[in-house]
Design a protein around this motif. Structure first.
Motif: not given
Length: 337
Positions: A249-257
């Motif tokens: 989830l951390g990598l997925w949120i990074t792209f959204r950030a």
């Protein structure tokens, strides 16, 4: 430092800094700086929260295993031991293979338990931690087969995941069934080597065949205790699965950030596969893990471009690598004092 040479630790960090320097130049310092400045601060904090959640979940998995071995350890101390373990893994070559012997000593000294108990605990933790990562990777492969055509590097990665999903459990099963035979082989082969090493290396203690056999048997018995405790196995596996979900989830949120939403199935596939690169000789797999992530994501997300993907990977790996390293280094230093 628990058997680690300070000079080797400094060399390891210099290598890691060099690797990140190459990644910075590849992504473009200006683009990386612009992406960080324009990133959603709330989402970046969420990435940090996901990483801390991953560390806490993993520490609870390790604590559960230690409790199954009658080693009483508090949640806070369990967290400190876990970040210490990741610290050693991240500054030694070959990932867990390089860091776990040192981690076993950290566990034994911080919990007043035998070294073999600490080694059994961290070995059991690594084995259980492998199961959800393989499950997520295989799930990602299945989704990709159903939704797109797999070729090139994706085909190689997919085949590697399937082979690992079959080969590793099979190897562990055969090894466990023949553990007595392997114990005899290890005692026969390793004891003479340690005797020679003890004469030339002052920090290596001489050991007899009976002493070596006794230590290996204690290690095997500790593994047996964990393997037969179904409740602890299930609970530890649940914590480990939660930890992997949070890291993915951390990598997925990074792209959204940084302003780009990507399918969760992509990171579900890429993160576990990239973690396999941690077994490379580089300290903590630095450079190898990032390289695999960038290669996979570039093929899976061709419209984003390699520079943007590299930027996202640098941010994610910068946080997921350096947070436990800094925490683990501080914890280890305080403990030694």
């Amino acid at each position: 430092m628990f058997g680690l040479d300070l000079r080797k630790g400094i060399i390891a960090f210099l290598i890691i800094i060099g690797v990140y320097g190459i990644l910075f130049s590849f992504a473009g310092v200006d683009q990386l700086s612009a992406a960080i400045k324009s990133a959603d601060l709330t989402l970046l904090c969420s990435v940090i929260g996901a990483i801390f959640g991953w560390l806490i979940a993993c520490s609870m998995a390790l604590r559960t295993i230690l409790n199954a071995l009658d080693v009483d350890i508090s949640r806070m101390r369990g967290f400190f031991v876990l970040v210490g373990a990741i610290f050693f893994n991240n500054i030694t070559p070959f990932g867990q293979a390089g860091g776990e012997p040192v981690t076993a000593r950290l566990i034994s000294q911080s919990t007043d338990s035998e070294y073999e108990t600490g080694l059994a605990a961290i070995t059991s933790f690594d084995t259980l931690n492998f199961i959800p990562s393989t499950f997520f990777a295989v799930s990602g492969v299945g989704y990709l087969f159903l939704t797109s055509t797999i070729h090139g590097i994706l085909r190689i990665a997919a085949i590697a995941v399937v082979i690992l999903a079959v080969a590793v459990p099979s190897f562990l099963f055969v090894g466990w069934q023949r553990r007595d035979r392997f114990t005899q082989i290890i005692v026969y082969r390793l004891t003479p080597v340690l005797k020679i090493a003890s004469r030339k290396l002052p920090w290596v203690s001489p050991i007899s065949e009976s002493g070596m056999k006794g230590r290996i048997e204690r290690f095997v018995k500790s593994i047996e205790r964990v393997a037969t405790d179904r409740y602890s196995l299930g609970l530890s596996l649940s914590y480990s699965t939660l930890g992997w979900l949070l890291l993915i989830l951390g990598l997925w949120i990074t792209f959204r950030a940084i302003g780009h939403a990507i399918p969760i199935s992509v990171v579900l596939f890429a993160v576990p596969i990239a973690s396999i690169a941690g077994v490379t000789p580089l300290p903590g797999g630095a450079g190898a893990i990032e390289g695999v992530l960038i290669a996979l994501l570039t093929v899976l997300l061709p419209t984003l471009g390699v520079q943007l993907i590299t930027t996202a990977v640098i941010i994610f790996r910068g946080l997921s690598y350096w947070i436990p390293v800094l925490l683990g280094g501080a914890v280890t230093s305080l403990y030694l004092r």
